[in-house]
Design an enzyme around this catalytic site. Structure first.
Site: not given
Ligand code: THU
Length: 134
Positions: A42-43, A53, A55, A90
């Site tokens: 995640n970025i 996210c 994914e 996602c």
């Molecule tokens: N996040 C993901 O990378 N994937 C997910 O399926 C759920 C949430 C990340 C987004 C954000 O940077 C952090 O988790 C908190 O929500």
């Protein structure tokens, strides 16, 4: 590439997470039918709502390299006490690549002590996808 290796790849990707605002580092690893693996993390952004996210980043990396089929498994890791499941957006992004290639990938939702396995079609039933536009 075993499931264990796929989970390790997702965990390694989470090590590159840019998540200074949530402090919630997520990793994703996509496995394809030819054995290749594409990872993402995640970025986040100072404009909070623009976070990407893990994914979605992984699918974007794969598709921008020309991949359009063969998605067979996805491992997702997070820092929480329970297995992490992909967010709604996602699920839809994963579904695009899965439907393009006619696969129903197994999603490995990884927690500290357990792995929950569920098909994408169970996470996103009655999905709207490329075939819906035909
Ligand atoms: N996040 C993901 O990378 N994937 C997910 O399926 C759920 C949430 C990340 C987004 C954000 O940077 C952090 O988790 C908190 O929500």
């Amino acid at each position: 590439m075993t499931d264990h290796d796929l989970i390790d790849a997702a965990r390694a990707a989470a090590g590159h997470s840019y998540s200074p605002y949530s402090g919630f580092a997520v990793g994703a690893a996509l496995r394809f039918a030819d054995g290749s693996v594409v990872t993402g993390t995640n970025i986040e952004n100072a404009s909070y709502g623009l976070a990407l996210c893990a994914e979605t980043v992984a699918v974007s990396k794969a598709m921008s390299d020309g991949v359009r089929s063969g998605l067979v498994a996805v491992a997702v890791t997070g820092p929480g006490a329970d297995p992490i499941t992909p967010c709604g957006r996602c699920r839809q992004v994963l579904n695009e690549l899965a439907q393009l290639g006619g696969t129903d990938p197994e999603i490995l939702c990884v927690g500290p002590d357990e792995v929950t396995r569920i098909l994408l079609s169970q996470l996103l039933p009655h999905a709207f996808g490329p075939a819906s536009l035909a």
